[in-house]
Each structure stands twice: as structure tokens, then as C-alpha cells.
Design a protein around this motif. Structure first.
Motif, PDB file in Angstrom:
ATOM      1  N   UNK A 102       0.826  -1.199   0.000  1.00 34.18           N
ATOM      2  CA  UNK A 102       0.000   0.000   0.000  1.00 34.18           C
ATOM      3  C   UNK A 102       0.859   1.247   0.000  1.00 34.18           C
ATOM      4  N   UNK A 103       0.291   2.338  -0.437  1.00 37.71           N
ATOM      5  CA  UNK A 103       1.049   3.581  -0.385  1.00 37.71           C
ATOM      6  C   UNK A 103       1.078   4.097   1.046  1.00 37.71           C
ATOM      7  N   UNK A 104       1.846   5.154   1.236  1.00 37.24           N
ATOM      8  CA  UNK A 104       2.034   5.661   2.592  1.00 37.24           C
ATOM      9  C   UNK A 104       0.732   6.170   3.207  1.00 37.24           C
ATOM     10  N   UNK A 105      -0.143   6.713   2.379  1.00 40.35           N
ATOM     11  CA  UNK A 105      -1.397   7.236   2.910  1.00 40.35           C
ATOM     12  C   UNK A 105      -2.216   6.128   3.557  1.00 40.35           C
ATOM     13  N   UNK A 106      -2.280   4.975   2.877  1.00 37.49           N
ATOM     14  CA  UNK A 106      -3.006   3.834   3.419  1.00 37.49           C
ATOM     15  C   UNK A 106      -2.349   3.347   4.706  1.00 37.49           C
ATOM     16  N   UNK A 107      -1.031   3.270   4.699  1.00 38.65           N
ATOM     17  CA  UNK A 107      -0.311   2.822   5.890  1.00 38.65           C
ATOM     18  C   UNK A 107      -0.552   3.760   7.067  1.00 38.65           C
ATOM     19  N   UNK A 108      -0.566   5.054   6.788  1.00 39.81           N
ATOM     20  CA  UNK A 108      -0.806   6.015   7.875  1.00 39.81           C
ATOM     21  C   UNK A 108      -2.161   5.772   8.520  1.00 39.81           C
ATOM     22  N   UNK A 109      -3.177   5.548   7.697  1.00 36.94           N
ATOM     23  CA  UNK A 109      -4.513   5.287   8.237  1.00 36.94           C
ATOM     24  C   UNK A 109      -4.500   4.026   9.109  1.00 36.94           C
ATOM     25  N   UNK A 110      -3.807   2.995   8.648  1.00 44.44           N
ATOM     26  CA  UNK A 110      -3.772   1.735   9.387  1.00 44.44           C
ATOM     27  C   UNK A 110      -3.052   1.893  10.730  1.00 44.44           C
ATOM     28  N   UNK A 111      -1.888   2.537  10.694  1.00 48.51           N
ATOM     29  CA  UNK A 111      -1.131   2.708  11.936  1.00 48.51           C
ATOM     30  C   UNK A 111      -1.869   3.624  12.910  1.00 48.51           C
ATOM     31  N   UNK A 112      -2.509   4.673  12.403  1.00 42.89           N
ATOM     32  CA  UNK A 112      -3.265   5.564  13.277  1.00 42.89           C
ATOM     33  C   UNK A 112      -4.445   4.853  13.912  1.00 42.89           C
TER      34      UNK A 112
ATOM     35  N   UNK B   9       8.298   5.389  19.667  1.00 38.38           N
ATOM     36  CA  UNK B   9       7.153   4.645  19.135  1.00 38.38           C
ATOM     37  C   UNK B   9       6.637   3.619  20.135  1.00 38.38           C
ATOM     38  N   UNK B  10       5.440   3.123  19.855  1.00 32.61           N
ATOM     39  CA  UNK B  10       4.929   1.945  20.543  1.00 32.61           C
ATOM     40  C   UNK B  10       5.598   0.708  19.931  1.00 32.61           C
ATOM     41  N   UNK B  11       5.659  -0.376  20.690  1.00 35.93           N
ATOM     42  CA  UNK B  11       6.334  -1.586  20.202  1.00 35.93           C
ATOM     43  C   UNK B  11       5.765  -2.092  18.879  1.00 35.93           C
ATOM     44  N   UNK B  12       4.438  -2.046  18.722  1.00 35.46           N
ATOM     45  CA  UNK B  12       3.818  -2.600  17.514  1.00 35.46           C
ATOM     46  C   UNK B  12       4.104  -1.764  16.269  1.00 35.46           C
ATOM     47  N   UNK B  13       4.716  -0.604  16.436  1.00 36.21           N
ATOM     48  CA  UNK B  13       4.983   0.280  15.310  1.00 36.21           C
ATOM     49  C   UNK B  13       6.382   0.097  14.733  1.00 36.21           C
ATOM     50  N   UNK B  14       7.122  -0.870  15.234  1.00 38.07           N
ATOM     51  CA  UNK B  14       8.406  -1.254  14.646  1.00 38.07           C
ATOM     52  C   UNK B  14       8.148  -2.465  13.766  1.00 38.07           C
ATOM     53  N   UNK B  15       8.311  -2.294  12.445  1.00 38.91           N
ATOM     54  CA  UNK B  15       7.892  -3.308  11.480  1.00 38.91           C
ATOM     55  C   UNK B  15       9.070  -3.716  10.598  1.00 38.91           C
ATOM     56  N   UNK B  16       8.839  -4.712   9.767  1.00 35.78           N
ATOM     57  CA  UNK B  16       9.919  -5.247   8.933  1.00 35.78           C
ATOM     58  C   UNK B  16      10.316  -4.294   7.807  1.00 35.78           C
ATOM     59  N   UNK B  17       9.310  -3.714   7.126  1.00 35.45           N
ATOM     60  CA  UNK B  17       9.628  -2.915   5.941  1.00 35.45           C
ATOM     61  C   UNK B  17       8.560  -1.859   5.701  1.00 35.45           C
ATOM     62  N   UNK B  18       9.002  -0.664   5.325  1.00 35.87           N
ATOM     63  CA  UNK B  18       8.112   0.422   4.935  1.00 35.87           C
ATOM     64  C   UNK B  18       8.534   0.933   3.565  1.00 35.87           C
ATOM     65  N   UNK B  19       7.591   1.461   2.786  1.00 38.64           N
ATOM     66  CA  UNK B  19       7.985   2.073   1.508  1.00 38.64           C
ATOM     67  C   UNK B  19       8.795   3.323   1.768  1.00 38.64           C
ATOM     68  N   UNK B  20       9.714   3.629   0.871  1.00 36.33           N
ATOM     69  CA  UNK B  20      10.527   4.833   1.045  1.00 36.33           C
ATOM     70  C   UNK B  20      10.580   5.626  -0.249  1.00 36.33           C
ATOM     71  N   UNK B  21      10.848   6.919  -0.088  1.00 37.98           N
ATOM     72  CA  UNK B  21      11.023   7.810  -1.222  1.00 37.98           C
ATOM     73  C   UNK B  21      12.434   8.372  -1.188  1.00 37.98           C
ATOM     74  N   UNK B  22      12.827   9.030  -2.262  1.00 38.25           N
ATOM     75  CA  UNK B  22      14.213   9.475  -2.403  1.00 38.25           C
ATOM     76  C   UNK B  22      14.648  10.390  -1.269  1.00 38.25           C
TER      77      UNK B  22
END
Length: 207
Positions: free
Chosen positions: A13-23, A176-189
Motif C-alpha cells: 500500500x502507499x504511505x497514505x493507506x499505511x498512515x490510516x492503518x497505523x493511526x 514509538x509503541x512496540x507494535x509500530x516497529x515493522x519489517x519494511x516500509x515504503x521509502x522515497x528518495x
């Protein structure tokens, strides 16, 4: 720490979707857990060598169910560390002011954004962050490489770009909270890895 990729469906998912999920996950945390997180994160962060030796720390006032920063700000100030806090500008850039205790904070409502607690004293200018030996960054998640997912306003991207342009290299730490440390996130330049993440369960450093 979680190995969740940020997407339960296995897609990217793009970052916008991820932000909604984490929030959504963060906002569902019980109040007792949020209070305990503030205490533990302050405890862990104060043990960091980068903060123990810092003369100036650029930090922030937590909002909502972010890991609380109040206890940490007061502890840093009590041991003689100069603490800078952000002031949001109209263009989403950040000015800075010195933290003089909780009573020095004023609630500011920015049009179209949530109300923020900001330092009520002298404005020191956006370049004041260049004096920081360590910068505490808000975020929604961080991955195994130290790549941080922010809220998307771009304020801290500007801060990091300002530091890089000036050749300044403060320690970059995200809380961060413990559950917010994840394996991989999308990145930009323009994304830049942090040096460490502090969670209730401990500190993780990145290369």
C-alpha cells in the motif's frame, strides 16, 4: 518486535493507506497503556548516550496516542539539557522555541489541523535546530532499516533537509509503541533513516 509489513493483505500500500492503518491501531490503544508507554519511553530514552551527552535536544510535544513526551521533556530540562520545541508555520515548516516547563506551553489551533501545544516564548527561527546534538522525531512507524513513516505533513522532511544542507549530524531518534516497529516500509528518495528507535520494550539502533 513485529515483523508486520504494514499491510495485512500482503500487497504494497502507499504511505497514505499505511498512515490510516497505523493511526487506527494507535488510536485504539487503552489509556492505561498510553500512560505506561510515556513512563517507559522516558526511562529508556534518558539512558541513551546520545541524550545523556547532548547539550541541546530538539524534541516535540506529543499529541493524541503518540508515546507521551511530557515526562521526558521535564527530565531532560531538570538535568540541564536545553530543549527546543517546534512551532508550526503556515507553510508547514518549523520554527523553534525553548521549553521552559509545561506551564510555558500554549495551545495553538492551526487552520485545518489539530490544536498543538507550542512554546509560548521567543521564536528562535527555523535554523535553531542546527544547534541540536539530538533530534527526537515523531512518527507512526519505523522499519528494520530505520526508515521512518511520518504523518505526511512534510515538516520534519524540511528539518532533515535543513540539517543535511548545513552539514549537521545530530542523533536522530524516533519514539514509538512496540507494535509500530515493522519489517519494511515504503521509502522515497528524500527519506532518511533514523539512528535509533525507543519503545517501551527497549532501544533498537540502526546502521
Amino acid at each position: 518486535m513485529s515483523q508486520h509489513t504494514g499491510d495485512p493483505r500482503g500487497a504494497h500500500p502507499d504511505k497514505r493507506t499505511l498512515r490510516r492503518e497505523f493511526l487506527a491501531v494507535r488510536n485504539a490503544l487503552p489509556e492505561d497503556d498510553v500512560r505506561e508507554t510515556e513512563r517507559l519511553v522516558a526511562e529508556r530514552a534518558l539512558d541513551l548516550a546520545e541524550l545523556a551527552t547532548a547539550r541541546t535536544v530538539a524534541a516535540y510535544v506529543s499529541v493524541g496516542h503518540e508515546p507521551g513526551t511530557g515526562a521526558l521533556l521535564d527530565a531532560l530540562r531538570a538535568r540541564g539539557t536545553r530543549v527546543l520545541l517546534p512551532v508550526l508555520l503556515d507553510d508547514n515548516d518549523l520554527d523553534w522555541g525553548a521549553y521552559e516547563g509545561a506551564s510555558s506551553l500554549v495551545r495553538v489551533r492551526h487552520p485545518g489541523k489539530m490544536a498543538l501545544l507550542e512554546p509560548g516564548g521567543e521564536r528562535l527561527g527555523p535554523d535553531a535546530v542546527l544547534a541540536a546534538d539530538a533530534v527526537l522525531l515523531p512518527g507512526l512507524a519505523v522499519d528494520g532499516r530505520g526508515m521512518r513513516l511520518g504523518r505526511g505533513g512534510g515538516s520534519y522532511d524540511r528539518v532533515l533537509a535543513r540539517l543535511a544542507a548545513a552539514g549537521a549530524h545530530p542523533a536522530l531518534v524516533v519514539l514509538l509503541h512496540d507494535v509500530e516497529v515493522v519489517a519494511h516500509l515504503p521509502e522515497e528518495a528524500h527519506d532518511k533513516a533514523v539512528d535509533a528507535v525507543v519503545t517501551p520494550s527497549g532501544v533498537r539502533r540502526f546502521n
